[in-house]
Design a protein around this motif. Sequence first.
Motif, PDB file in Angstrom:
ATOM      1  N   PHE A 123       0.830  -1.211   0.000  1.00  0.00           N
ATOM      2  CA  PHE A 123       0.000   0.000   0.000  1.00  0.00           C
ATOM      3  C   PHE A 123       0.863   1.260   0.000  1.00  0.00           C
ATOM      4  CE2 PHE A 123      -4.036  -2.020   1.786  1.00  0.00           C
ATOM      5  CZ  PHE A 123      -4.789  -1.660   0.685  1.00  0.00           C
ATOM      6  N   GLU A 124       1.922   1.202   0.828  1.00  0.00           N
ATOM      7  CA  GLU A 124       2.745   2.398   1.055  1.00  0.00           C
ATOM      8  C   GLU A 124       3.859   2.570   0.032  1.00  0.00           C
ATOM      9  OE1 GLU A 124       4.001   1.890   5.083  1.00  0.00           O
ATOM     10  OE2 GLU A 124       1.937   1.806   5.818  1.00  0.00           O
ATOM     11  N   SER A 133      -5.006   0.718  -9.888  1.00  0.00           N
ATOM     12  CA  SER A 133      -6.432   0.359  -9.834  1.00  0.00           C
ATOM     13  C   SER A 133      -6.697  -0.688  -8.747  1.00  0.00           C
ATOM     14  CB  SER A 133      -6.913  -0.159 -11.196  1.00  0.00           C
ATOM     15  OG  SER A 133      -6.205  -1.338 -11.541  1.00  0.00           O
ATOM     16  N   ARG A 134      -5.707  -1.619  -8.573  1.00  0.00           N
ATOM     17  CA  ARG A 134      -5.880  -2.657  -7.542  1.00  0.00           C
ATOM     18  C   ARG A 134      -5.783  -2.041  -6.156  1.00  0.00           C
ATOM     19  NH1 ARG A 134      -9.098  -6.457  -7.939  1.00  0.00           N
ATOM     20  NH2 ARG A 134      -8.529  -8.457  -7.058  1.00  0.00           N
ATOM     21  N   LYS A 135      -4.853  -1.091  -5.981  1.00  0.00           N
ATOM     22  CA  LYS A 135      -4.738  -0.388  -4.696  1.00  0.00           C
ATOM     23  C   LYS A 135      -6.045   0.349  -4.379  1.00  0.00           C
ATOM     24  CE  LYS A 135       0.260   0.402  -4.458  1.00  0.00           C
ATOM     25  NZ  LYS A 135       1.340   1.404  -4.484  1.00  0.00           N
ATOM     26  N   ARG A 136      -6.624   0.942  -5.406  1.00  0.00           N
ATOM     27  CA  ARG A 136      -7.895   1.649  -5.216  1.00  0.00           C
ATOM     28  C   ARG A 136      -8.986   0.671  -4.744  1.00  0.00           C
ATOM     29  NH1 ARG A 136     -10.933   2.272 -10.345  1.00  0.00           N
ATOM     30  NH2 ARG A 136     -11.356   0.162  -9.628  1.00  0.00           N
ATOM     31  N   ASP A 137      -9.059  -0.522  -5.397  1.00  0.00           N
ATOM     32  CA  ASP A 137     -10.057  -1.536  -5.009  1.00  0.00           C
ATOM     33  C   ASP A 137      -9.903  -1.926  -3.544  1.00  0.00           C
ATOM     34  OD1 ASP A 137     -10.930  -1.546  -7.619  1.00  0.00           O
ATOM     35  OD2 ASP A 137      -9.798  -3.345  -8.185  1.00  0.00           O
ATOM     36  N   TYR A 138      -8.635  -2.157  -3.119  1.00  0.00           N
ATOM     37  CA  TYR A 138      -8.362  -2.534  -1.736  1.00  0.00           C
ATOM     38  C   TYR A 138      -8.804  -1.423  -0.773  1.00  0.00           C
ATOM     39  CZ  TYR A 138      -5.343  -6.478  -3.234  1.00  0.00           C
ATOM     40  OH  TYR A 138      -4.856  -7.640  -3.770  1.00  0.00           O
ATOM     41  N   GLN A 175     -17.924  -7.352  -6.798  1.00  0.00           N
ATOM     42  CA  GLN A 175     -17.871  -6.324  -7.842  1.00  0.00           C
ATOM     43  C   GLN A 175     -16.444  -5.819  -8.062  1.00  0.00           C
ATOM     44  OE1 GLN A 175     -20.404  -5.433  -9.913  1.00  0.00           O
ATOM     45  NE2 GLN A 175     -21.412  -7.147  -8.884  1.00  0.00           N
ATOM     46  N   LEU A 176     -15.647  -5.801  -6.989  1.00  0.00           N
ATOM     47  CA  LEU A 176     -14.251  -5.365  -7.106  1.00  0.00           C
ATOM     48  C   LEU A 176     -13.335  -6.502  -7.565  1.00  0.00           C
ATOM     49  CD1 LEU A 176     -13.986  -3.219  -3.827  1.00  0.00           C
ATOM     50  CD2 LEU A 176     -14.130  -2.359  -6.180  1.00  0.00           C
ATOM     51  N   GLY A 177     -13.910  -7.718  -7.670  1.00  0.00           N
ATOM     52  CA  GLY A 177     -13.119  -8.869  -8.130  1.00  0.00           C
ATOM     53  C   GLY A 177     -12.083  -9.330  -7.125  1.00  0.00           C
ATOM     54  N   LEU A 178     -12.367  -9.155  -5.818  1.00  0.00           N
ATOM     55  CA  LEU A 178     -11.422  -9.573  -4.774  1.00  0.00           C
ATOM     56  C   LEU A 178     -11.560 -11.066  -4.491  1.00  0.00           C
ATOM     57  CD1 LEU A 178     -11.853  -6.676  -2.149  1.00  0.00           C
ATOM     58  CD2 LEU A 178     -10.211  -6.815  -4.019  1.00  0.00           C
TER      59      LEU A 178
END
Length: 614
Positions: A123-124, A133-138, A175-178
């Motif tokens: 994250f950091e 985009s994946r960081k945004r989903d998380y 919806q975020l595909g996690l």
Amino acid sequence: MKLEQILDKLGSIEKNSFIKIIDTIISNHPKHHKEIDKILSTSDKGLKSVDNQNIARIFSLTTDEFQEHVKSEFQEITSQLDILIDIIIRDGNCIMKQDWFSRLYEKEIKHIKSRIKGLNADFENDKSELSASRKRDYRVYKACLKTAYQNDLDNNRDAKITSDELSIMLTLSRQLGLSQEEVKLINYSIVPIKKMDIQEVIKGLKSIGVIFYSNKENTIYVADEMVRLLRKVREKEVAEKFYRRTLKILREPVINHIAREHNIDRKLSHAQKIEEIIKEGVSFTNLLSETIYKNENTLTEKKKTLNELCEKGLNIPNLKGGTLEDKISSLITHFENIERDEKVGISLDGFDKLLTELNQSLPKLNQQIKDQFELQDEFVLKADYLLDYNIKPRDILDLIVKKDLSKFIKDNGIKERGDDILNILEHYKDVENLYLENYENVAFRNLNALKENGITVKESELGLKFEELTKTIFSGLGLHVDDELKNKLNTKKDMMDILINLGNDEIIIVECKTSKERGYNKFSSVSRQLKSYQNVALKNNLRIVKILLVAPEFSDDFVTDCEMDTEMNLSLITASTLLKIYEAFKTSKHSEFPHVLFRDIVINEERILKALRK
């Protein structure tokens, strides 16, 4: 291990929590309450006095309600139920000693804590491999979860995720595909994970009815039926072994793409990436509806790709369904049917022989299987042992790399052209024992089920085949099937199927009937036939100890007519009961089956099995 088998092993106290939950469900008039009431009507003391076979039947009728009961337990966010269920539904974890379960639990906690550290670092770190985009989903999921959790704390209540909040979080994660693992890591980064005492963990799982615990054996049991239910709770559409089978036929670039999407280390080997994808809990449906295709693929191209995947890779021709979603659903149903089927594709003797020769050719395989399925015993390549864990021949062969499979095929003179795994299974089929394992399918003249289990036979041959198999079973029970005496007695008009010679001019006459229709219902015609055989035997000064009629099942009217008959000493026995008696006899102390046990109008399976186990 099936629920009925586990219940047979346990005492009433060890079954108590499970029975109480089923009792509560029944008291709330479940969907199938009429069928349940019919089963319970035979007992005057309620569910506690019902036999184990019927308890298993009642559980199958209440699975939807039981599933809702388990789901409601997830509202307690600190319960760690997601971690615990993910452990007990893994292939190979349905039977565990307490200390082994404790080790797996501790290992899982350490693994999650380590992954959370890595995720927080990603994250950091601007240079991490996580895409923006994946960081945004998380972040979106984490922010929503934090709000749902802290709502209660802000209002001076215990932190809890309500069922409404939980359903919203599940929808958001989809919806975020996690993957499930990604959701788990974010959840436990909000609520710090704490290792609980293993006795408390077992007590908690037992209290909600998902495990059984034998104090005497210090062992946890999770029924096969419960594993399937818990998998639905965790929204895992197929067992790990079937997921692995599907991933193995995908091209390496596709596997790399899936790994990249779910933050899986790309430095791992191809096989390791497949295992990590399975552990991540990536949705099987999403995988086959979106992930494995190129962005520019049309719907028609996707359907064509999926059909080829099933036909050429999984050997499933003519996948049902007009839409892509229907086809995926058909594939999931296909895997569910394979898992439910007690047949192993080859005979039990063939499975044992396969394992023995695999161990000779590939000495490292035992450790590989032990590690893969997290099994405790030192030597695990035993057919009975593996089948208790619902691990079948195909599941073993799926884990062997191509190079080792080729070596094994050459070492054992197995056909080399075509599909390696199918050639190996064909080589170890052992048709005679395979027919016996499909005895009930022969009785019901179920050609489709026989074909699925590797048996090709003409419908016109099924009657004679059922008679031959019944002879084999009675011979296996240590009884003298006397064809010579039978042939002397038989006339052109009266031809009995099987005659068992007990000595001293005493005999048992056995008649075999197959039927496609449920509930054999032709008493008048069969009674005339049997009375005719009886007269032939009596004219030859033979004493008829018993007449047995073997059929797939009997209608209530047939049983009533049999009870009213005063001229014959006739008992009815279903094909499934006879096969279970035969299996139990093989491990009993008897060298010859005590035929006096054949004394009911409809042979009582439970009573005979108990007598053989003494």
